[in-house]
Design a protein around this motif. Structure first.
Motif, short mmCIF file in Angstrom:
data_model
loop_
_atom_site.label_atom_id
_atom_site.label_comp_id
_atom_site.label_asym_id
_atom_site.label_seq_id
_atom_site.Cartn_x
_atom_site.Cartn_y
_atom_site.Cartn_z
N LEU A 63 25.33 -47.99 46.99
CA LEU A 63 24.97 -48.17 48.72
C LEU A 63 24.29 -49.23 48.80
CD1 LEU A 63 25.74 -47.24 51.23
CD2 LEU A 63 23.72 -45.60 51.17
N ALA A 64 23.11 -49.48 48.06
CA ALA A 64 22.29 -50.65 48.40
C ALA A 64 22.84 -52.03 48.32
CB ALA A 64 21.07 -50.55 47.47
N GLU A 65 23.73 -52.10 47.25
CA GLU A 65 24.62 -53.20 46.94
C GLU A 65 25.44 -53.50 48.29
OE1 GLU A 65 26.11 -56.57 45.28
OE2 GLU A 65 24.58 -55.64 44.63
N LEU A 66 26.11 -52.25 48.47
CA LEU A 66 26.99 -52.39 49.66
C LEU A 66 26.47 -53.08 51.02
CD1 LEU A 66 30.16 -51.84 49.83
CD2 LEU A 66 29.76 -49.66 50.78
N ILE A 67 25.33 -52.52 51.13
CA ILE A 67 24.51 -52.98 52.24
C ILE A 67 24.01 -54.26 51.95
CG2 ILE A 67 22.24 -52.85 53.56
CD1 ILE A 67 22.47 -49.53 53.15
N CYS A 68 23.56 -54.78 51.17
CA CYS A 68 23.16 -56.02 50.62
C CYS A 68 24.24 -56.96 51.03
CB CYS A 68 22.42 -56.23 49.48
SG CYS A 68 20.90 -55.77 49.21
N ARG A 69 25.32 -56.63 50.57
CA ARG A 69 26.41 -57.81 50.44
C ARG A 69 26.93 -57.80 51.85
NH1 ARG A 69 31.40 -55.58 46.85
NH2 ARG A 69 29.91 -56.28 45.12
N HIS A 70 26.94 -56.89 52.90
CA HIS A 70 27.49 -57.08 54.08
C HIS A 70 26.51 -57.13 55.39
CE1 HIS A 70 31.32 -56.96 52.45
NE2 HIS A 70 31.03 -55.63 51.93
N LYS A 71 25.15 -57.15 54.97
CA LYS A 71 24.07 -56.81 56.29
C LYS A 71 24.15 -57.93 57.01
CE LYS A 71 20.04 -58.31 53.37
NZ LYS A 71 18.80 -57.72 52.98
N ASP B 225 34.31 -53.42 47.19
CA ASP B 225 33.68 -52.50 47.92
C ASP B 225 34.15 -51.13 47.52
OD1 ASP B 225 32.45 -54.56 49.19
OD2 ASP B 225 33.88 -54.68 50.99
N GLN B 226 35.31 -51.00 47.53
CA GLN B 226 35.87 -49.51 47.53
C GLN B 226 35.36 -48.82 46.00
OE1 GLN B 226 37.83 -47.77 49.56
NE2 GLN B 226 37.17 -46.41 48.28
N CYS B 227 34.95 -49.89 45.08
CA CYS B 227 34.47 -49.13 43.75
C CYS B 227 33.06 -48.90 44.01
CB CYS B 227 34.53 -50.34 42.67
SG CYS B 227 33.93 -49.90 41.19
N LEU B 228 32.34 -49.57 44.92
CA LEU B 228 30.92 -49.53 45.22
C LEU B 228 30.77 -48.03 46.19
CD1 LEU B 228 29.60 -52.94 46.21
CD2 LEU B 228 28.79 -51.58 44.15
N ILE B 229 32.01 -47.94 46.95
CA ILE B 229 31.88 -46.75 47.75
C ILE B 229 32.12 -45.36 46.71
CG2 ILE B 229 33.34 -45.34 49.52
CD1 ILE B 229 33.60 -47.96 50.88
N ASP B 230 33.10 -45.42 45.87
CA ASP B 230 33.22 -44.55 44.92
C ASP B 230 32.23 -44.05 44.12
OD1 ASP B 230 35.98 -44.41 45.94
OD2 ASP B 230 36.78 -45.56 44.42
N LEU B 231 31.20 -45.25 43.61
CA LEU B 231 30.21 -44.93 42.83
C LEU B 231 29.09 -44.23 43.60
CD1 LEU B 231 29.89 -48.51 41.04
CD2 LEU B 231 30.26 -46.02 39.99
N TYR B 232 28.82 -44.73 45.01
CA TYR B 232 27.83 -43.86 45.77
C TYR B 232 28.30 -42.51 46.08
CZ TYR B 232 25.32 -42.58 49.94
OH TYR B 232 24.70 -41.97 50.81
N ARG B 233 29.62 -42.26 46.37
CA ARG B 233 30.03 -41.00 46.46
C ARG B 233 29.86 -40.10 45.04
NH1 ARG B 233 35.75 -41.55 49.36
NH2 ARG B 233 35.11 -41.63 51.25
N GLN B 234 29.45 -40.79 43.88
CA GLN B 234 29.31 -40.05 43.02
C GLN B 234 27.84 -39.85 42.39
OE1 GLN B 234 31.37 -42.32 39.50
NE2 GLN B 234 33.62 -42.15 40.70
N GLY B 235 27.15 -40.31 43.52
CA GLY B 235 25.60 -40.33 43.36
C GLY B 235 24.86 -41.32 43.15
N ARG B 236 25.44 -42.52 43.07
CA ARG B 236 24.55 -43.65 42.48
C ARG B 236 24.39 -44.47 43.88
NH1 ARG B 236 26.83 -46.67 38.07
NH2 ARG B 236 25.42 -48.29 38.91
N GLU B 237 23.11 -44.17 44.06
CA GLU B 237 22.49 -44.67 45.49
C GLU B 237 22.38 -46.37 45.35
OE1 GLU B 237 21.23 -43.04 48.18
OE2 GLU B 237 22.08 -41.28 47.36
#
Length: 190
Positions: A21-29, A6-18
């Motif tokens: 975020l989609a992966e993070l949402i799918c993972r926990h929705k 999750d933390q890696c996905l958050i860091d990637l999202y902060r770097q502009g990788r939308e």
């Protein structure tokens, strides 16, 4: 990207990788949505709160206020829980106004675009309510207005009016009793 934590996905999202975020949402929705449904017991309301949850999550991530390293899911569920609690607080504050035949007025009202006649009737009803409020003793009127229009809690009303919570509750109760009595005496139907 599925193997990333999750933390890696958050860091990637902060770097502009939308897509992160989609992966993070799918993972926990499912877990987040299920927790909301169990709290509110209404599918449509749960969907609204779920969207609000992710809006809040996205806003927090974008403004770099996220500080829960390694604890994304508990943090997200806590946000969802707090939004559910906020919903119930707002709902609890919403006054239940009954018609003469003891129906909740919000179940009687139609929520469509009103025509000229309906707007006139609504204006007249609001005017009647205002007139009746004006006839109440000052302290009862004040509590009703603060509670129903300003949506303050009874504690906030008590603090503002410098009385005890029980006094504020009593004023509200007597104010509503007086309003019902006036409606009955004047045969006013809202």
């Amino acid at each position: 990207m599925c193997k990333q934590n999750d933390q890696c996905l958050i860091d990637l999202y902060r770097q502009g990788r939308e897509d992160a975020l989609a992966e993070l949402i799918c993972r926990h929705k499912e877990k987040i949505f299920t927790s909301i449904v169990l709290l509110v017991k209404d599918q449509y309301l749960a969907e609204d709160i779920f969207q609000d949850t992710f809006i809040k999550i996205i806003d927090t991530l974008r403004t770099e206020r996220y500080t829960e390293k390694g604890k994304f899911l508990p943090w997200a569920v806590r946000i969802a829980h707090n939004l559910c609690v906020d919903h119930f607080r707002r709902t609890k504050r919403t006054p239940v106004i009954r018609t003469q035949d003891n129906k909740d007025i919000f179940n009687v009202l139609r929520f469509t675009d009103p025509g000229a006649e309906e707007r006139l009737i609504t204006r007249q009803s609001h005017s009647r309510v205002q007139e009746m409020l004006d006839m109440l003793p000052e302290e009862q009127r004040e509590v009703i207005i603060l509670r129903h229009y300003a949506e303050l809690s009874f504690k906030e009303i008590a603090d503002l009016t410098q009385v005890s919570i029980n006094t504020a509750l009593g004023r509200m109760r007597y104010g509503l009793i007086n309003l019902r009595k006036m409606m009955s005496e004047k045969q006013i139907v809202l």
